[in-house]
Design a protein around this motif. Structure first.
Motif, PDB file in Angstrom:
ATOM      1  N   SER A 412       0.662  -1.145  -0.035  1.00 10.26           N
ATOM      2  CA  SER A 412       0.092   0.035  -0.006  1.00 10.26           C
ATOM      3  C   SER A 412       0.905   1.344  -0.157  1.00 10.26           C
ATOM      4  O   SER A 412       0.477   2.060  -0.662  1.00 10.26           O
ATOM      5  N   VAL A 413       1.939   1.035   0.836  1.00 10.13           N
ATOM      6  CA  VAL A 413       2.986   2.311   0.850  1.00 10.13           C
ATOM      7  C   VAL A 413       3.503   2.675  -0.460  1.00 10.13           C
ATOM      8  O   VAL A 413       3.618   3.656  -0.694  1.00 10.13           O
ATOM      9  N   ARG A 414       3.896   1.800  -1.111  1.00  6.43           N
ATOM     10  CA  ARG A 414       4.638   1.611  -2.425  1.00  6.43           C
ATOM     11  C   ARG A 414       3.746   2.207  -3.523  1.00  6.43           C
ATOM     12  O   ARG A 414       4.059   3.185  -4.143  1.00  6.43           O
ATOM     13  N   LEU A 415       2.528   1.749  -3.554  1.00  5.64           N
ATOM     14  CA  LEU A 415       1.652   2.151  -4.452  1.00  5.64           C
ATOM     15  C   LEU A 415       1.276   3.685  -4.238  1.00  5.64           C
ATOM     16  O   LEU A 415       1.155   4.616  -5.102  1.00  5.64           O
ATOM     17  N   ALA A 416       1.165   4.030  -2.970  1.00  5.68           N
ATOM     18  CA  ALA A 416       0.578   5.416  -2.422  1.00  5.68           C
ATOM     19  C   ALA A 416       1.839   6.355  -2.832  1.00  5.68           C
ATOM     20  O   ALA A 416       1.891   7.385  -3.434  1.00  5.68           O
ATOM     21  N   TRP A 417       3.163   5.806  -2.712  1.00  5.58           N
ATOM     22  CA  TRP A 417       4.078   6.464  -3.060  1.00  5.58           C
ATOM     23  C   TRP A 417       4.248   6.920  -4.771  1.00  5.58           C
ATOM     24  O   TRP A 417       4.624   8.032  -4.986  1.00  5.58           O
ATOM     25  N   LEU A 418       3.993   5.754  -5.377  1.00  5.40           N
ATOM     26  CA  LEU A 418       3.936   6.142  -6.813  1.00  5.40           C
ATOM     27  C   LEU A 418       2.813   7.158  -7.329  1.00  5.40           C
ATOM     28  O   LEU A 418       3.097   7.823  -8.244  1.00  5.40           O
ATOM     29  N   VAL A 419       1.608   7.108  -6.486  1.00  3.77           N
ATOM     30  CA  VAL A 419       0.754   8.247  -6.896  1.00  3.77           C
ATOM     31  C   VAL A 419       1.223   9.444  -6.430  1.00  3.77           C
ATOM     32  O   VAL A 419       1.001  10.496  -7.273  1.00  3.77           O
ATOM     33  N   LEU A 420       1.726   9.465  -5.309  1.00  2.63           N
ATOM     34  CA  LEU A 420       2.499  10.854  -5.125  1.00  2.63           C
ATOM     35  C   LEU A 420       3.468  11.525  -5.946  1.00  2.63           C
ATOM     36  O   LEU A 420       3.517  12.659  -6.164  1.00  2.63           O
ATOM     37  N   VAL A 421       4.418  10.622  -6.389  1.00  8.63           N
ATOM     38  CA  VAL A 421       5.417  10.954  -7.343  1.00  8.63           C
ATOM     39  C   VAL A 421       4.748  11.467  -8.799  1.00  8.63           C
ATOM     40  O   VAL A 421       5.245  12.444  -9.109  1.00  8.63           O
ATOM     41  N   MET A 422       3.693  10.815  -9.071  1.00  7.39           N
ATOM     42  CA  MET A 422       2.731  11.350 -10.414  1.00  7.39           C
ATOM     43  C   MET A 422       2.296  12.662 -10.029  1.00  7.39           C
ATOM     44  O   MET A 422       2.320  13.458 -10.787  1.00  7.39           O
ATOM     45  N   LEU A 423       1.815  12.839  -8.931  1.00  7.21           N
ATOM     46  CA  LEU A 423       1.051  14.209  -8.496  1.00  7.21           C
ATOM     47  C   LEU A 423       2.087  15.231  -8.168  1.00  7.21           C
ATOM     48  O   LEU A 423       1.636  16.303  -8.717  1.00  7.21           O
ATOM     49  N   CYS A 424       3.295  14.834  -7.859  1.00  4.55           N
ATOM     50  CA  CYS A 424       4.219  15.858  -7.824  1.00  4.55           C
ATOM     51  C   CYS A 424       4.696  16.249  -9.271  1.00  4.55           C
ATOM     52  O   CYS A 424       5.061  17.500  -9.718  1.00  4.55           O
ATOM     53  N   LYS A 425       4.562  15.507 -10.198  1.00  2.00           N
ATOM     54  CA  LYS A 425       4.938  15.702 -11.753  1.00  2.00           C
ATOM     55  C   LYS A 425       3.935  16.689 -12.132  1.00  2.00           C
ATOM     56  O   LYS A 425       4.052  17.638 -13.036  1.00  2.00           O
ATOM     57  N   LEU A 426       2.593  16.434 -11.743  1.00  2.00           N
ATOM     58  CA  LEU A 426       1.482  17.189 -12.374  1.00  2.00           C
ATOM     59  C   LEU A 426       1.461  18.609 -11.754  1.00  2.00           C
ATOM     60  O   LEU A 426       1.126  19.510 -12.520  1.00  2.00           O
ATOM     61  N   ASP A 427       2.057  18.795 -10.589  1.00  2.00           N
ATOM     62  CA  ASP A 427       2.306  20.126 -10.022  1.00  2.00           C
ATOM     63  C   ASP A 427       3.105  20.979 -10.999  1.00  2.00           C
ATOM     64  O   ASP A 427       2.707  22.030 -11.375  1.00  2.00           O
ATOM     65  N   GLY A 428       4.299  20.064 -11.571  1.00  2.00           N
ATOM     66  CA  GLY A 428       5.121  21.044 -12.293  1.00  2.00           C
ATOM     67  C   GLY A 428       4.283  21.128 -13.794  1.00  2.00           C
ATOM     68  O   GLY A 428       4.477  22.402 -14.277  1.00  2.00           O
ATOM     69  N   LYS A 429       3.553  20.243 -14.257  1.00  2.00           N
ATOM     70  CA  LYS A 429       2.686  20.415 -15.451  1.00  2.00           C
ATOM     71  C   LYS A 429       1.812  21.434 -15.333  1.00  2.00           C
ATOM     72  O   LYS A 429       1.331  22.147 -16.492  1.00  2.00           O
ATOM     73  N   ALA A 430       1.103  21.623 -14.241  1.00  2.00           N
ATOM     74  CA  ALA A 430       0.305  22.926 -14.020  1.00  2.00           C
ATOM     75  C   ALA A 430       0.780  24.114 -14.102  1.00  2.00           C
ATOM     76  O   ALA A 430       0.205  25.020 -14.751  1.00  2.00           O
ATOM     77  N   ALA A 431       1.957  24.280 -13.851  1.00  2.00           N
ATOM     78  CA  ALA A 431       2.659  25.560 -13.998  1.00  2.00           C
ATOM     79  C   ALA A 431       2.815  25.939 -15.503  1.00  2.00           C
ATOM     80  O   ALA A 431       3.130  27.164 -15.436  1.00  2.00           O
ATOM     81  N   VAL A 432       2.735  25.113 -16.362  1.00  4.60           N
ATOM     82  CA  VAL A 432       2.931  25.428 -17.501  1.00  4.60           C
ATOM     83  C   VAL A 432       1.852  26.223 -18.278  1.00  4.60           C
ATOM     84  O   VAL A 432       2.156  27.088 -19.209  1.00  4.60           O
ATOM     85  N   LYS A 434      -0.742  29.353 -18.550  1.00  9.80           N
ATOM     86  CA  LYS A 434      -0.396  30.771 -18.444  1.00  9.80           C
ATOM     87  C   LYS A 434      -1.373  31.325 -17.580  1.00  9.80           C
ATOM     88  O   LYS A 434      -1.131  32.235 -16.686  1.00  9.80           O
ATOM     89  N   ASP A 435      -2.588  30.597 -17.445  1.00 10.88           N
ATOM     90  CA  ASP A 435      -3.791  31.205 -16.791  1.00 10.88           C
ATOM     91  C   ASP A 435      -3.678  30.200 -15.503  1.00 10.88           C
ATOM     92  O   ASP A 435      -3.750  29.022 -15.307  1.00 10.88           O
ATOM     93  N   VAL A 436      -3.332  31.069 -14.182  1.00 14.32           N
ATOM     94  CA  VAL A 436      -3.283  30.259 -12.869  1.00 14.32           C
ATOM     95  C   VAL A 436      -4.712  29.835 -12.655  1.00 14.32           C
ATOM     96  O   VAL A 436      -4.878  28.684 -11.916  1.00 14.32           O
ATOM     97  N   ALA A 437      -5.873  30.450 -12.768  1.00 12.70           N
ATOM     98  CA  ALA A 437      -6.962  29.634 -12.745  1.00 12.70           C
ATOM     99  C   ALA A 437      -7.244  28.241 -13.551  1.00 12.70           C
ATOM    100  O   ALA A 437      -7.729  27.273 -12.858  1.00 12.70           O
ATOM    101  N   LEU A 438      -6.697  28.143 -14.697  1.00 12.22           N
ATOM    102  CA  LEU A 438      -6.614  26.968 -15.236  1.00 12.22           C
ATOM    103  C   LEU A 438      -5.821  26.101 -14.757  1.00 12.22           C
ATOM    104  O   LEU A 438      -6.017  24.788 -14.744  1.00 12.22           O
ATOM    105  N   SER A 439      -4.792  26.549 -14.341  1.00 13.29           N
ATOM    106  CA  SER A 439      -3.883  25.624 -13.504  1.00 13.29           C
ATOM    107  C   SER A 439      -4.350  24.941 -12.262  1.00 13.29           C
ATOM    108  O   SER A 439      -4.337  23.491 -12.269  1.00 13.29           O
ATOM    109  N   TYR A 440      -5.145  25.621 -11.610  1.00 17.34           N
ATOM    110  CA  TYR A 440      -5.803  24.726 -10.226  1.00 17.34           C
ATOM    111  C   TYR A 440      -7.111  23.996 -10.993  1.00 17.34           C
ATOM    112  O   TYR A 440      -7.386  22.948 -10.434  1.00 17.34           O
ATOM    113  N   LEU A 441      -7.835  24.193 -12.122  1.00 16.14           N
ATOM    114  CA  LEU A 441      -8.648  23.401 -12.655  1.00 16.14           C
ATOM    115  C   LEU A 441      -8.098  22.155 -13.166  1.00 16.14           C
ATOM    116  O   LEU A 441      -8.753  21.094 -13.102  1.00 16.14           O
TER     117      LEU A 441
END
Length: 608
Positions: A412-432, A434-441
């Protein structure tokens, strides 16, 4: 006068009793004569000896008597012509039994197939007890008939054939003709096993080099074939063959081992060598689930493998199966590590139109949800490979480490960790974006997709309700941030107190600002998407609760019926409160090509 010498002890021993000696010889001669009559009679017969159980019993009984005569003569009259005659008779009898043994094996092949043998061997252990000695029992046939009355015809024939083979084997082995007996058995049964494996699709001689050169599509087909074959091969083919071997050669443990090993070892090594070679090949994420299938198949069958191939001479089969498990486990650990690394190294700058679900999210979550189906196997593979959670791991993803109700199992911890790694990558992709509101959406959409995949799969059980609840709270926070940024200008265009008395110029200014801000926000967001219906409705309802009540009060105060006499109302009051909900109902589908807002008067509705 000197007394005569005392007699020696040898001279004092009385000679053997002529009566006793004559009786033993007569009995042995009678055994030879009986054997001669019966064996000679069947030497010219073309029909099967075992087609008549009375005849078979007499024949085997005569062989046993002949053996006793030969043993007696070898001890007392080793040069007797009678011994030569008895040996000749025995050779004739053994040739007959060898032919009978061959014929029974061949003619009853359909009834001695491993499936039939394995099906009834464990359910009726006493039904196949017949042996060489059983044929001497006067009431054996009646007992067998009573016992077999309720047994199906196929099973009855199979049991009878095994009993006949066992009786012949015992007679030949006891007489010193084990080699002749086992040679026939090994040749016929090995051909049956090899043919069965061939029909199951088990390939011989498939080398590691050949497997490594195969296209994945070709290799995957071979893996599927192997997976469908291995259970039948172990639980039916090899198990049935081991039972048959144990039954036929119950008189001799070494012979049982020798026969079974020669018949099955080669095929079993080919069978269990395949997954090991697959595991040694190139390791890519796409192979993960087939490798897990292979591991699961061998692991599930291990108790049977260990039992069936328990002989020392078949230890190589057990070793091959164990090595396959070891290699497959290593491959899984390597591929999971590579999968995590691939997520971390993903450098794509692609933005999803409208802030929808990113391909990385779909791929990773589909992959992890499939992994969750193998949680038991993964627990076995990672049992000796503990996973250390980084000390700076965000508590929002795993909860307090002191809370035992949170994620606790290593997998469970391993799989949750993989999800977290992916979500961290998505944080970076959200920053791409230009519209901050769209990043949050974008973040809300992707985390909502993650939650959906968790709830629809075994991840829900592994990660737990608390984990899901925490992520749902984050989705709401992302949505709130989106609303605040995307619609703050619209909300700010309205007065803080919509029912307060203000000048007509201020009223006009508020309507102008509202119209402009609303149309700008609507046009911008007409191409944005919220794929999840539940999240889409949640955002729309939240928007309506934040804006509509304020606008409605302001509208009713200054743009309603009381204000209709003012000429500016027609041009400035473009939307009724109901119009706002109608416009919002069209948002988040990403299908508005024009992005325009139709004007409406207080008398009219919204143009569609």
């Amino acid at each position: 006068m000197t007394p005569p010498p005392s007699p020696s002890p040898a001279r004092m021993t009385p000679p053997p009793s002529p009566l006793h000696h004559t009786f033993s010889e007569s009995l042995m001669e009678e055994n030879i004569e009986v054997a001669d009559t019966i064996i000679t009679k069947w030497e010219i017969h073309v029909t099967s000896l075992f087609s008549d159980r009375d005849e078979a019993r007499q024949y085997l009984g005569s062989i046993k008597g002949l053996q006793k005569a030969m043993q007696y003569l070898a001890l007392h009259h080793s040069n007797s012509e009678k011994l030569v005659r008895a040996q000749t008779l025995m050779q004739t009898a053994m040739k007959k039994l060898e032919k009978e043994f061959y014929q029974i094996l061949k003619s009853n092949r359909a009834y001695l197939d491993p499936e039939s043998v394995s099906a009834h061997s464990t359910s009726r252990p006493s039904a196949s007890r017949s042996s060489f000695s059983d044929f001497e029992e006067e009431d054996f046939e009646n007992e067998s008939r009573d016992e077999n009355d309720s047994i199906p015809e196929v099973e009855r024939v199979s049991l009878a054939a095994m009993a006949d083979l066992r009786a012949i084997a015992e007679a030949m082995i006891t007489a010193g003709y084990a080699k002749e007996c086992t040679k026939v058995y090994k040749i016929i049964r090995k051909s049956i096993v090899d043919e069965a494996l061939y029909h199951l699709g088990v390939e011989r001689g498939l080398s590691l080099q050949q497997i490594q050169k195969m296209e994945w599509e070709v290799l995957e087909v071979k893996i599927k074939t192997w997976l469908s074959a291995v259970k039948m091969a172990v639980k039916t083919l090899f198990y049935g063959e081991r039972i048959l071997c144990d039954q036929v050669f119950s008189i001799s443990a070494p012979i049982r081992e020798s026969c079974f090993t020669e018949i099955s070892k080669e095929g079993a090594l080919a069978l269990f060598g395949f997954p090991e070679n697959v595991a040694k090949g190139k390791k890519t994420p796409e192979k993960m689930f087939r490798v897990l299938d292979l591991y699961e198949a061998v692991s599930d069958l291990w108790p049977e493998i260990e039992s069936i191939f328990s002989f020392e001479s078949t230890s190589a089969v057990r070793s091959t199966a164990v090595n396959s498990l070891i290699r497959l486990g290593e491959a899984v650990r390597t591929m999971l590590a590579d999968f995590e690394t691939a997520i971390q190294k993903d450098s794509s700058k692609m933005t999803v139109p409208g802030g929808g679900v990113h391909p990385l999210t779909r791929y990773v979550m589909n992959y992890i949800s499939f992994l969750a189906d193998y949680s038991g196997i993964l627990s076995d593979i990672f049992a000796d490979w503990p996973f250390a959670i980084p000390s700076d791991l965000p508590e929002s993803y795993f909860g307090s480490p002191d809370n035992e109700e949170n994620i606790s199992s290593p997998i469970s911890v391993r799989l949750a960790w993989l999800v977290l790694v992916m979500l961290c990558k998505l944080d970076g992709k959200a920053a791409v974006y230009k519209d901050v509101a769209l990043s949050y959406l974008f973040l809300a959409n992707n985390l909502q997709y993650v939650i959906g995949k968790v709830r629809q799969s075994n991840l829900n059980f592994l990660l737990g309700d608390e984990w899901v609840i925490r992520q749902e709270q984050k989705v709401k926070q992302y949505a709130a941030n989106y609303e605040k940024i995307a619609w703050s200008k619209v909300l700010g265009s309205l007065p803080e107190n919509p029912t307060a008395e203000i000048s007509m110029d201020e009223v006009k200014d508020h309507f102008r600002k509202f119209n402009s801000a609303f149309e700008e926000a609507y046009m911008k967001q007409s191409s944005w998407v919220v794929p999840d219906p539940k999240l889409r409705d949640y955002i729309k309802i939240s928007l309506a609760r934040r804006i509509v009540p304020i606008y409605k009060e302001f509208y009713e105060m200054y743009g309603g019926l009381q204000a209709r006499r003012e000429h500016w109302v027609e041009s400035l009051v473009r939307y009724t409160p109901d119009d706002l909900g109608n416009y919002w109902s069209d948002l988040f589908y990403g299908s508005r090509s024009s992005g325009s807002v139709s004007s409406s008067s207080s008398r009219g509705g919204r143009s569609r």
